[in-house]
Design an enzyme around this catalytic site. Structure first.
Site, mmCIF file in Angstrom:
data_model
loop_
_atom_site.group_PDB
_atom_site.id
_atom_site.type_symbol
_atom_site.label_atom_id
_atom_site.label_comp_id
_atom_site.label_asym_id
_atom_site.label_seq_id
_atom_site.Cartn_x
_atom_site.Cartn_y
_atom_site.Cartn_z
ATOM 1 N N THR A 155 -1.746 3.875 3.022
ATOM 2 C CA THR A 155 -2.409 2.586 2.778
ATOM 3 C C THR A 155 -3.608 2.476 3.717
ATOM 4 O O THR A 155 -3.449 2.589 4.938
ATOM 5 C CB THR A 155 -1.415 1.437 3.047
ATOM 6 O OG1 THR A 155 -0.288 1.645 2.195
ATOM 7 C CG2 THR A 155 -2.037 0.087 2.774
ATOM 8 N N CYS A 189 4.936 -2.150 7.103
ATOM 9 C CA CYS A 189 3.850 -2.298 6.123
ATOM 10 C C CYS A 189 3.303 -3.711 5.957
ATOM 11 O O CYS A 189 2.142 -3.949 6.256
ATOM 12 C CB CYS A 189 4.287 -1.708 4.796
ATOM 13 S SG CYS A 189 4.491 0.082 4.958
ATOM 14 N N LEU A 191 6.410 2.217 -3.090
ATOM 15 C CA LEU A 191 7.874 2.270 -2.916
ATOM 16 C C LEU A 191 8.333 1.301 -1.834
ATOM 17 O O LEU A 191 7.591 0.968 -0.903
ATOM 18 C CB LEU A 191 8.334 3.690 -2.582
ATOM 19 C CG LEU A 191 8.013 4.300 -1.216
ATOM 20 C CD1 LEU A 191 8.942 3.846 -0.111
ATOM 21 C CD2 LEU A 191 8.059 5.812 -1.321
ATOM 22 N N LYS A 196 1.394 -5.267 9.105
ATOM 23 C CA LYS A 196 0.169 -4.556 9.503
ATOM 24 C C LYS A 196 -0.854 -4.573 8.372
ATOM 25 O O LYS A 196 -2.060 -4.615 8.617
ATOM 26 C CB LYS A 196 0.474 -3.121 9.946
ATOM 27 C CG LYS A 196 0.853 -2.165 8.831
ATOM 28 C CD LYS A 196 0.276 -0.775 9.053
ATOM 29 C CE LYS A 196 0.841 0.254 8.095
ATOM 30 N NZ LYS A 196 0.276 0.314 6.763
ATOM 31 N N LYS A 237 -3.463 -1.712 -3.598
ATOM 32 C CA LYS A 237 -2.349 -1.579 -2.659
ATOM 33 C C LYS A 237 -2.299 -2.736 -1.660
ATOM 34 O O LYS A 237 -1.264 -3.383 -1.493
ATOM 35 C CB LYS A 237 -2.474 -0.233 -1.920
ATOM 36 C CG LYS A 237 -1.478 -0.029 -0.822
ATOM 37 C CD LYS A 237 -0.068 0.017 -1.343
ATOM 38 C CE LYS A 237 0.943 -0.235 -0.263
ATOM 39 N NZ LYS A 237 2.311 -0.253 -0.748
ATOM 40 N N ASN A 297 0.548 -5.928 -1.382
ATOM 41 C CA ASN A 297 1.327 -6.297 -0.197
ATOM 42 C C ASN A 297 0.957 -7.696 0.301
ATOM 43 O O ASN A 297 1.819 -8.436 0.784
ATOM 44 C CB ASN A 297 1.151 -5.253 0.906
ATOM 45 C CG ASN A 297 2.108 -4.075 0.721
ATOM 46 O OD1 ASN A 297 2.864 -4.038 -0.257
ATOM 47 N ND2 ASN A 297 2.081 -3.133 1.627
HETATM 48 N N1 LIG Z 1 7.150 3.247 4.604
HETATM 49 C C1 LIG Z 1 6.932 2.887 3.365
HETATM 50 O O1 LIG Z 1 7.826 2.397 2.689
HETATM 51 C C2 LIG Z 1 5.574 3.027 2.740
HETATM 52 C C3 LIG Z 1 4.466 3.411 3.479
HETATM 53 N N2 LIG Z 1 3.218 3.428 2.917
HETATM 54 C C4 LIG Z 1 2.081 3.873 3.692
HETATM 55 O O2 LIG Z 1 2.238 5.282 3.902
HETATM 56 C C5 LIG Z 1 1.720 5.680 5.157
HETATM 57 C C6 LIG Z 1 2.799 6.387 5.951
HETATM 58 O O3 LIG Z 1 3.807 5.446 6.251
HETATM 59 P P1 LIG Z 1 5.247 5.909 6.781
HETATM 60 O O4 LIG Z 1 5.727 7.070 6.009
HETATM 61 O O5 LIG Z 1 6.063 4.685 6.827
HETATM 62 O O6 LIG Z 1 4.852 6.384 8.268
HETATM 63 P P2 LIG Z 1 5.714 7.251 9.294
HETATM 64 O O7 LIG Z 1 5.233 6.876 10.642
HETATM 65 O O8 LIG Z 1 7.164 7.146 8.956
HETATM 66 O O9 LIG Z 1 5.279 8.765 8.980
HETATM 67 C C7 LIG Z 1 4.030 9.291 9.265
HETATM 68 C C8 LIG Z 1 4.192 10.814 9.464
HETATM 69 O O10 LIG Z 1 2.915 11.406 9.581
HETATM 70 C C9 LIG Z 1 2.985 12.422 10.559
HETATM 71 N N3 LIG Z 1 1.640 12.755 11.034
HETATM 72 C C10 LIG Z 1 0.832 12.040 11.877
HETATM 73 N N4 LIG Z 1 -0.336 12.689 12.049
HETATM 74 C C11 LIG Z 1 -0.274 13.811 11.289
HETATM 75 C C12 LIG Z 1 -1.188 14.878 11.030
HETATM 76 N N5 LIG Z 1 -2.402 14.884 11.579
HETATM 77 N N6 LIG Z 1 -0.798 15.862 10.217
HETATM 78 C C13 LIG Z 1 0.428 15.863 9.641
HETATM 79 N N7 LIG Z 1 1.334 14.879 9.844
HETATM 80 C C14 LIG Z 1 0.977 13.875 10.651
HETATM 81 C C15 LIG Z 1 3.889 11.831 11.618
HETATM 82 O O11 LIG Z 1 4.401 12.828 12.492
HETATM 83 C C16 LIG Z 1 4.957 11.179 10.737
HETATM 84 O O12 LIG Z 1 5.991 12.089 10.422
HETATM 85 C C17 LIG Z 1 1.180 4.384 5.787
HETATM 86 O O13 LIG Z 1 -0.183 4.266 5.447
HETATM 87 C C18 LIG Z 1 1.973 3.301 5.102
HETATM 88 O O14 LIG Z 1 1.304 2.063 5.108
HETATM 89 C C19 LIG Z 1 3.014 3.115 1.607
HETATM 90 C C20 LIG Z 1 4.067 2.738 0.809
HETATM 91 C C21 LIG Z 1 5.432 2.682 1.308
HETATM 92 O O1 LIG Z 2 3.528 -0.717 1.609
HETATM 93 C C1 LIG Z 2 4.701 -0.530 1.847
HETATM 94 O O2 LIG Z 2 5.111 0.217 2.725
HETATM 95 C C2 LIG Z 2 5.756 -1.229 1.067
HETATM 96 O O3 LIG Z 2 5.951 -2.550 1.647
HETATM 97 C C3 LIG Z 2 6.965 -3.314 1.029
HETATM 98 O O4 LIG Z 2 8.211 -2.640 1.060
HETATM 99 P P1 LIG Z 2 9.173 -2.637 2.357
HETATM 100 O O5 LIG Z 2 8.356 -2.932 3.574
HETATM 101 O O6 LIG Z 2 9.955 -1.370 2.273
HETATM 102 O O7 LIG Z 2 10.220 -3.805 2.169
HETATM 103 P P2 LIG Z 2 10.293 -5.146 1.318
HETATM 104 O O8 LIG Z 2 11.454 -5.059 0.427
HETATM 105 O O9 LIG Z 2 8.994 -5.492 0.728
HETATM 106 O O10 LIG Z 2 10.630 -6.197 2.464
HETATM 107 C C4 LIG Z 2 9.664 -6.503 3.457
HETATM 108 C C5 LIG Z 2 10.162 -7.595 4.354
HETATM 109 O O11 LIG Z 2 10.179 -8.839 3.652
HETATM 110 C C6 LIG Z 2 11.414 -9.491 3.837
HETATM 111 N N1 LIG Z 2 11.703 -10.308 2.640
HETATM 112 C C7 LIG Z 2 11.688 -9.749 1.404
HETATM 113 C C8 LIG Z 2 11.941 -10.504 0.285
HETATM 114 C C9 LIG Z 2 12.195 -11.878 0.423
HETATM 115 O O12 LIG Z 2 12.418 -12.623 -0.556
HETATM 116 N N2 LIG Z 2 12.198 -12.418 1.664
HETATM 117 C C10 LIG Z 2 11.948 -11.662 2.780
HETATM 118 O O13 LIG Z 2 11.942 -12.200 3.914
HETATM 119 C C11 LIG Z 2 12.407 -8.361 4.078
HETATM 120 O O14 LIG Z 2 13.532 -8.823 4.774
HETATM 121 C C12 LIG Z 2 11.573 -7.393 4.895
HETATM 122 O O15 LIG Z 2 11.596 -7.753 6.266
HETATM 123 C C13 LIG Z 2 6.605 -3.506 -0.458
HETATM 124 O O16 LIG Z 2 7.666 -4.228 -1.102
HETATM 125 C C14 LIG Z 2 6.425 -2.149 -1.142
HETATM 126 O O17 LIG Z 2 6.021 -2.329 -2.494
HETATM 127 C C15 LIG Z 2 5.346 -1.364 -0.381
HETATM 128 O O18 LIG Z 2 5.173 -0.074 -0.945
#
Ligand SMILES: NC(=O)C1=CN([C@@H]2O[C@H](COP(=O)(O)OP(=O)(O)OC[C@H]3O[C@@H](n4cnc5c(N)ncnc54)[C@H](O)[C@@H]3O)[C@@H](O)[C@H]2O)C=CC1
Ligand SMILES: O=C(O)[C@H]1O[C@H](OP(=O)(O)OP(=O)(O)OC[C@H]2O[C@@H](n3ccc(=O)[nH]c3=O)[C@H](O)[C@@H]2O)[C@H](O)[C@@H](O)[C@@H]1O
Length: 438
Positions: free
Chosen positions: A122, A265, A154, A268, A209, A213
């Site tokens: 993102t 997510c 996701l 931030k 995106k 959010n």
């Molecule tokens: N966590 C989620 O549910 C979702 C996250 N996103 C977005 O996806 C991105 C990643 O989020 P997360 O997976 O939660 O972060 P995370 O912090 O769990 O994972 C990031 C990974 O990237 C690695 N990394 C850092 N610098 C690197 C480099 N130069 N080369 C290779 N690997 C490197 C780190 O070691 C770490 O394993 C963010 O932009 C977030 O906003 C989007 C949708 C869902």
């Molecule tokens: O960009 C991302 O990483 C992701 O951020 C969220 O997903 P996530 O952070 O995994 O969790 P959510 O289910 O969205 O919950 C976020 C927060 O809102 C809170 N929440 C959710 C729903 C609600 O009705 N009330 C509420 O307080 C949850 O407890 C949690 O702390 C979005 O739902 C995803 O679509 C997106 O991909």
């Protein structure tokens, strides 16, 4: 197809396993050697339902491997998905793009054959076109590396299902790389059912995106603002939310009142969006997000206030049980967790806090070592003058209030997620306080 997934965190590890599951040959890449070693053994580096099983299945089937070598990644991949972190910058609300820049800089010089680099992280609008130039500048002449954007939606806790059966796919395609659309269509062709697809430009894809959010965060803060009004009027926000949900134009999802949103997510992303809005001169259009953030943070304070009220006005020296540390159930992610923030605040006010979470204990201990940690929900409640449910794991919602009553010093509960059966708890002699409820 041969895919690499760069960054194997919550997003990347899931994406890698799911792309292998739909038949691609996948190489996961990370700079964290311990993480790569664990993944190679089929171990997810965090808790996500079903992920360890899928990783093991796919590594054993030979479709999924992991490496720390960018040289190997460049030689292997036809498509490189970039999934590294874009956290909040230490000194401002803006996104820290250092990891994503580093990933492009590490990959580009090794590219030898035509390939597509696809951003999934993102990012602030405008990043993709900047990265396309950066890639073109750093890749060897003749490698013909192109860039596209494919944001990810996701949710943690549902990550596999959301990746394998997404609500929609969005492809951001730049003018320099029109062929990227066909490549991305081929990557996702095995998905069944076929998801709705929006093919657009790079800037729109990035904006979809952050606006998604922002909308979700706004919906949660809307109902939490109504909770504040309910508290001032004696109305009940749960009944209000239910009544709103029957209006199909509003819908019931993300209308759950409580201590609000956290995680890696939503918080931030709304801050980074505002920071980008200022740079673009459209800060007025996004000013409401400041209020969304403020409403959200006030709910954490409200939970602390309710706990203090139940302890006679002050938490100093009081024994407090906290159920939940993860930012949501079915996750061990404690990034910006409302539960841990409330626990830490009560500790700072002098309470003796005992925390239990089914999966997030190790992560919580690392960032909040000053808190007490218990081995189970009942153990945390032992001798407590108030119990707070702050993450709605089903094991907490389903717990027998009579069993808890047997171990506490005082039957007082704050339901920070409006997840307990109020009548049942009151029937067992508890003083019950839910956020936004009379
Ligand atoms: N966590 C989620 O549910 C979702 C996250 N996103 C977005 O996806 C991105 C990643 O989020 P997360 O997976 O939660 O972060 P995370 O912090 O769990 O994972 C990031 C990974 O990237 C690695 N990394 C850092 N610098 C690197 C480099 N130069 N080369 C290779 N690997 C490197 C780190 O070691 C770490 O394993 C963010 O932009 C977030 O906003 C989007 C949708 C869902
Ligand atoms: O960009 C991302 O990483 C992701 O951020 C969220 O997903 P996530 O952070 O995994 O969790 P959510 O289910 O969205 O919950 C976020 C927060 O809102 C809170 N929440 C959710 C729903 C609600 O009705 N009330 C509420 O307080 C949850 O407890 C949690 O702390 C979005 O739902 C995803 O679509 C997106 O991909």
């Amino acid at each position: 197809m041969r895919l690499t997934v760069i960054g194997t965190g919550y997003l990347g590890a899931t994406h890698a396993a799911c792309m292998a599951a739909i038949g691609h040959d996948v190489l996961g890449v990370d700079v964290d050697e311990d993480r790569i070693a664990a993944l190679t053994n089929g171990q997810a580096p965090f808790y996500e339902p079903g992920l360890s099983e899928l990783l093991r299945e796919q590594t054993e089937a030979g479709r999924l491997r992991f490496t720390t070598s960018y040289e190997e990644a460049a030689a292997f991949g036809e498509v490189h998905f970039v999934c590294v972190g874009t956290p909040q910058h230490k000194d401002s609300g803006a996104a820290d793009l250092g990891y994503i820049d580093a990933a492009i800089d590490s990959l580009a010089p090794h590219l030898t054959h035509p390939c597509l680099v696809v951003g999934k992280s993102t990012v602030p609008v405008g990043t993709a076109s900047r990265l396309a130039e950066r890639l073109a500048g750093a890749a060897p002449v003749g490698s013909r590396a192109a860039l596209a954007w494919n944001p990810e939606f996701l949710r943690e806790g549902f990550a596999l299902d959301d990746t394998l059966r997404p609500d929609r796919l969005v492809f951001g395609i730049g003018p320099e790389a029109p062929e990227a659309e066909a490549v991305l269509r081929a990557v996702y062709a095995p998905l069944d059912p076929e998801p709705p697809l929006v093919v657009t430009d790079l800037a729109t894809a990035e904006l979809v995106k952050v606006s998604a959010n922002s909308f979700l965060a706004t919906k949660i803060s809307f109902i939490n603002a109504m909770a504040e009004v309910c508290e001032a009027t004696g109305a009940d926000v749960l009944q209000l939310s239910r009544a709103l949900s029957y209006d199909t134009r509003i819908g019931g999802r993300f209308l759950g009142p409580g201590i609000g949103f956290g995680g890696g997510c939503l918080p931030k992303d709304i801050r980074a969006f505002q920071a980008r809005g200022e740079e673009l001169g459209v800060d007025r259009a996004l000013r409401f997000l400041r209020e969304v953030d403020a409403i959200n943070l006030r709910r954490r304070e409200r939970a602390v206030e309710l706990a203090a009220e139940l302890c006679g006005g002050s938490l100093t020296g009081r024994r407090v049980a906290v159920w939940g540390a993860a930012f949501k159930p079915d996750s061990d992610d404690i990034r910006d967790s409302p539960a841990l923030a409330v626990a830490a605040r009560m500790h700072a006010l002098g309470a003796d806090v005992s925390v239990f979470d089914p999966k997030a204990m190790d992560n919580a201990r690392k960032v909040q070592p000053e808190l007490g940690y218990a081995t189970g929900a009942l153990a945390a409640a032992e001798g407590a003058e108030v119990v707070l449910l702050l993450t709605e794991w089903s094991e907490f919602s389903e717990i027998d209030p009579t069993a808890v009553a047997a171990v506490v010093a005082q039957r007082a509960v704050v339901d920070g997620r409006n997840a307990l059966d109020r009548a049942r708890w009151q029937g067992a002699g508890w003083t019950y306080r839910g956020l936004g409820r009379p």
